[in-house]
Write a protein that holds these residues in place. Structure first.
Motif, PDB file in Angstrom:
ATOM      1  N   ASP A  22      10.866  14.130  22.203  1.00 41.79           N
ATOM      2  CA  ASP A  22      10.203  13.742  22.135  1.00 41.79           C
ATOM      3  C   ASP A  22       9.859  11.956  22.336  1.00 41.79           C
ATOM      4  OD1 ASP A  22       8.440  16.203  21.177  1.00 41.79           O
ATOM      5  OD2 ASP A  22       9.826  15.565  19.091  1.00 41.79           O
ATOM      6  N   SER A  37       2.448   9.742  16.619  1.00 40.46           N
ATOM      7  CA  SER A  37       2.452  10.835  16.359  1.00 40.46           C
ATOM      8  C   SER A  37       3.614  10.889  17.292  1.00 40.46           C
ATOM      9  CB  SER A  37       1.730  12.027  16.649  1.00 40.46           C
ATOM     10  OG  SER A  37       2.396  13.278  16.819  1.00 40.46           O
ATOM     11  N   CYS A  39       5.195  12.908  20.888  1.00 37.78           N
ATOM     12  CA  CYS A  39       4.969  14.338  21.394  1.00 37.78           C
ATOM     13  C   CYS A  39       5.988  15.012  22.404  1.00 37.78           C
ATOM     14  CB  CYS A  39       3.265  13.823  21.658  1.00 37.78           C
ATOM     15  SG  CYS A  39       1.752  13.341  21.534  1.00 37.78           S
ATOM     16  N   SER A  41       4.625  17.189  24.971  1.00 43.92           N
ATOM     17  CA  SER A  41       4.234  17.385  26.559  1.00 43.92           C
ATOM     18  C   SER A  41       2.710  16.897  26.395  1.00 43.92           C
ATOM     19  CB  SER A  41       4.513  18.903  26.617  1.00 43.92           C
ATOM     20  OG  SER A  41       2.816  18.941  25.206  1.00 43.92           O
ATOM     21  N   ASP A  43       0.226  18.164  27.497  1.00 47.58           N
ATOM     22  CA  ASP A  43      -0.411  18.535  26.493  1.00 47.58           C
ATOM     23  C   ASP A  43      -1.240  18.933  25.130  1.00 47.58           C
ATOM     24  OD1 ASP A  43      -1.542  20.362  28.555  1.00 47.58           O
ATOM     25  OD2 ASP A  43      -0.133  22.346  27.662  1.00 47.58           O
ATOM     26  N   GLN A  44       0.255  18.156  24.206  1.00 43.10           N
ATOM     27  CA  GLN A  44       0.258  17.549  22.720  1.00 43.10           C
ATOM     28  C   GLN A  44      -0.206  16.763  23.055  1.00 43.10           C
ATOM     29  OE1 GLN A  44       4.466  18.121  21.410  1.00 43.10           O
ATOM     30  NE2 GLN A  44       4.625  20.024  21.117  1.00 43.10           N
ATOM     31  N   ALA A  47      -4.223  16.599  22.690  1.00 45.25           N
ATOM     32  CA  ALA A  47      -4.708  17.054  22.607  1.00 45.25           C
ATOM     33  C   ALA A  47      -5.195  15.580  20.400  1.00 45.25           C
ATOM     34  CB  ALA A  47      -3.926  18.220  21.654  1.00 45.25           C
ATOM     35  N   PHE A  48      -3.621  14.919  20.869  1.00 44.82           N
ATOM     36  CA  PHE A  48      -4.009  14.541  19.649  1.00 44.82           C
ATOM     37  C   PHE A  48      -4.126  13.192  20.110  1.00 44.82           C
ATOM     38  CE2 PHE A  48      -1.269  10.576  18.157  1.00 44.82           C
ATOM     39  CZ  PHE A  48      -2.192  10.400  16.930  1.00 44.82           C
ATOM     40  N   TRP A  73       7.366  14.079  30.391  1.00 43.75           N
ATOM     41  CA  TRP A  73       7.832  14.442  28.791  1.00 43.75           C
ATOM     42  C   TRP A  73       9.167  15.148  28.898  1.00 43.75           C
ATOM     43  CZ3 TRP A  73       5.105  12.821  25.410  1.00 43.75           C
ATOM     44  CH2 TRP A  73       3.830  12.130  26.025  1.00 43.75           C
TER      45      TRP A  73
END
Length: 76
Positions: A22, A37, A39, A41, A43-44, A47-48, A73
């Motif tokens: 991460d 947070s 993450c 990727s 995508d993560q 979204a976050f 990533w």
């Protein structure tokens, strides 16, 4: 020019470490609170940021600061 240009950005993506799954992501919400947070990727990450600071342009360097290796990533 400020000493820490990343402090001027609402989204900060921490350093890329190939051995880590991460990257740390910090978002300053519109109300001024900061949330963090991990993450793994794009995508993560997307979204976050969309959840915590809607409307942020992830491709705008005035809004997103990458410590290094933008868009990479490890995703181990």
């Amino acid at each position: 020019m400020t000493e820490h240009p990343e402090s001027d950005k609402p989204v900060y993506v921490g350093a890329y470490v190939p051995e880590d799954r991460d990257r740390y992501v910090h978002v300053v919400r519109l109300d001024g609170d900061t949330v963090r947070s991990l993450c793994a990727s794009q995508d993560q990450f997307a979204a976050f940021v969309a959840r915590e600071r809607p409307g942020t342009d992830l491709n705008d360097p005035a809004q997103v600061y990458w410590a290094d290796h933008p868009g990479e990533w490890s995703g181990l």
